[in-house]
Motif scaffolding. Sequence first.
Motif, PDB file in Angstrom:
ATOM      1  N   ARG A  78      92.200 -84.780  25.778  1.00  0.00           N
ATOM      2  CA  ARG A  78      92.951 -83.618  26.249  1.00  0.00           C
ATOM      3  C   ARG A  78      91.985 -82.496  26.591  1.00  0.00           C
ATOM      4  O   ARG A  78      91.134 -82.122  25.797  1.00  0.00           O
ATOM      5  CB  ARG A  78      93.920 -83.174  25.158  1.00  0.00           C
ATOM      6  N   VAL A  79      92.143 -81.947  27.775  1.00  0.00           N
ATOM      7  CA  VAL A  79      91.295 -80.851  28.240  1.00  0.00           C
ATOM      8  C   VAL A  79      91.994 -79.532  27.926  1.00  0.00           C
ATOM      9  O   VAL A  79      93.168 -79.355  28.239  1.00  0.00           O
ATOM     10  CB  VAL A  79      91.015 -80.962  29.757  1.00  0.00           C
ATOM     11  N   GLU A  80      91.274 -78.613  27.297  1.00  0.00           N
ATOM     12  CA  GLU A  80      91.823 -77.300  26.958  1.00  0.00           C
ATOM     13  C   GLU A  80      92.022 -76.483  28.236  1.00  0.00           C
ATOM     14  O   GLU A  80      91.120 -76.396  29.066  1.00  0.00           O
ATOM     15  CB  GLU A  80      90.871 -76.579  26.003  1.00  0.00           C
ATOM     16  N   PRO A  81      93.196 -75.873  28.427  1.00  0.00           N
ATOM     17  CA  PRO A  81      93.438 -75.084  29.636  1.00  0.00           C
ATOM     18  C   PRO A  81      92.550 -73.844  29.685  1.00  0.00           C
ATOM     19  O   PRO A  81      92.102 -73.337  28.652  1.00  0.00           O
ATOM     20  CB  PRO A  81      94.909 -74.702  29.529  1.00  0.00           C
ATOM     21  N   ARG A  82      92.295 -73.349  30.906  1.00  0.00           N
ATOM     22  CA  ARG A  82      91.475 -72.147  31.078  1.00  0.00           C
ATOM     23  C   ARG A  82      92.125 -70.918  30.445  1.00  0.00           C
ATOM     24  O   ARG A  82      91.453 -70.032  29.966  1.00  0.00           O
ATOM     25  CB  ARG A  82      91.235 -71.863  32.552  1.00  0.00           C
ATOM     26  N   ASN A  83      93.429 -70.846  30.479  1.00  0.00           N
ATOM     27  CA  ASN A  83      94.166 -69.715  29.927  1.00  0.00           C
ATOM     28  C   ASN A  83      95.141 -70.261  28.883  1.00  0.00           C
ATOM     29  O   ASN A  83      96.320 -70.417  29.157  1.00  0.00           O
ATOM     30  CB  ASN A  83      94.897 -68.985  31.059  1.00  0.00           C
ATOM     31  N   PRO A  84      94.646 -70.573  27.678  1.00  0.00           N
ATOM     32  CA  PRO A  84      95.504 -71.218  26.685  1.00  0.00           C
ATOM     33  C   PRO A  84      96.640 -70.308  26.228  1.00  0.00           C
ATOM     34  O   PRO A  84      96.513 -69.080  26.267  1.00  0.00           O
ATOM     35  CB  PRO A  84      94.547 -71.525  25.534  1.00  0.00           C
ATOM     36  N   PRO A  85      97.751 -70.903  25.801  1.00  0.00           N
ATOM     37  CA  PRO A  85      98.886 -70.106  25.319  1.00  0.00           C
ATOM     38  C   PRO A  85      98.489 -69.280  24.100  1.00  0.00           C
ATOM     39  O   PRO A  85      97.713 -69.721  23.261  1.00  0.00           O
ATOM     40  CB  PRO A  85      99.935 -71.150  24.940  1.00  0.00           C
ATOM     41  N   GLY A  86      99.032 -68.077  24.024  1.00  0.00           N
ATOM     42  CA  GLY A  86      98.785 -67.201  22.887  1.00  0.00           C
ATOM     43  C   GLY A  86      99.857 -67.362  21.821  1.00  0.00           C
ATOM     44  O   GLY A  86     100.710 -68.256  21.908  1.00  0.00           O
ATOM     45  N   PRO A  87      99.846 -66.489  20.812  1.00  0.00           N
ATOM     46  CA  PRO A  87     100.801 -66.600  19.703  1.00  0.00           C
ATOM     47  C   PRO A  87     102.262 -66.525  20.127  1.00  0.00           C
ATOM     48  O   PRO A  87     103.093 -67.263  19.604  1.00  0.00           O
ATOM     49  CB  PRO A  87     100.438 -65.428  18.792  1.00  0.00           C
ATOM     50  N   ALA A  88     102.601 -65.660  21.073  1.00  0.00           N
ATOM     51  CA  ALA A  88     104.000 -65.546  21.504  1.00  0.00           C
ATOM     52  C   ALA A  88     104.477 -66.842  22.150  1.00  0.00           C
ATOM     53  O   ALA A  88     105.595 -67.299  21.906  1.00  0.00           O
ATOM     54  CB  ALA A  88     104.181 -64.374  22.462  1.00  0.00           C
ATOM     55  N   ALA A  89     103.624 -67.462  22.966  1.00  0.00           N
ATOM     56  CA  ALA A  89     103.979 -68.732  23.602  1.00  0.00           C
ATOM     57  C   ALA A  89     104.129 -69.829  22.551  1.00  0.00           C
ATOM     58  O   ALA A  89     105.035 -70.664  22.646  1.00  0.00           O
ATOM     59  CB  ALA A  89     102.934 -69.125  24.638  1.00  0.00           C
ATOM     60  N   ARG A  90     103.244 -69.830  21.555  1.00  0.00           N
ATOM     61  CA  ARG A  90     103.356 -70.828  20.479  1.00  0.00           C
ATOM     62  C   ARG A  90     104.642 -70.621  19.691  1.00  0.00           C
ATOM     63  O   ARG A  90     105.327 -71.589  19.342  1.00  0.00           O
ATOM     64  CB  ARG A  90     102.134 -70.774  19.567  1.00  0.00           C
ATOM     65  N   ASN A  91     104.985 -69.363  19.420  1.00  0.00           N
ATOM     66  CA  ASN A  91     106.237 -69.084  18.713  1.00  0.00           C
ATOM     67  C   ASN A  91     107.423 -69.583  19.525  1.00  0.00           C
ATOM     68  O   ASN A  91     108.323 -70.236  18.990  1.00  0.00           O
ATOM     69  CB  ASN A  91     106.394 -67.583  18.462  1.00  0.00           C
ATOM     70  N   ALA A  92     107.436 -69.270  20.824  1.00  0.00           N
ATOM     71  CA  ALA A  92     108.540 -69.702  21.686  1.00  0.00           C
ATOM     72  C   ALA A  92     108.641 -71.218  21.703  1.00  0.00           C
ATOM     73  O   ALA A  92     109.738 -71.780  21.583  1.00  0.00           O
ATOM     74  CB  ALA A  92     108.361 -69.155  23.101  1.00  0.00           C
TER      75      ALA A  92
END
Length: 113
Positions: A2-16
């Motif tokens: 798995r390749v890590e995205p250039r703009n990984p999701p932050g805490p709010a996206a993880r919560n959602a």
Amino acid sequence: MRVEPRNPPGPAARNARCNIQRLREERRFSYAELSNRLTLAGHPIPGYQLGRLEAGDRRIDVDDLAALASVLGVTPGELLEPPAECDNCHGTPPAGFICAQCGTTPVSARVTL
């Protein structure tokens, strides 16, 4: 691999992501059922994309968030709230720490708009 995205999701996206999965499972919606409900609501998201969204492989945009909240019967803000059922921090990590499991930040560190 798995390749890590250039703009990984932050805490709010993880919560959602965690809240969407929890609510979908609580309502016993399959990806297909949730996809059908989103289509009827005017914001189609294919079932496979919902799976990618929950896995963190697809970003959630504002329109997705609003449609998912409506179909799941919550507000968009509720989808962004830290998951209180996190086995690691229970939604309240200690001051100065970010939960490694759910990405929640301490209440004192959250920015209000």
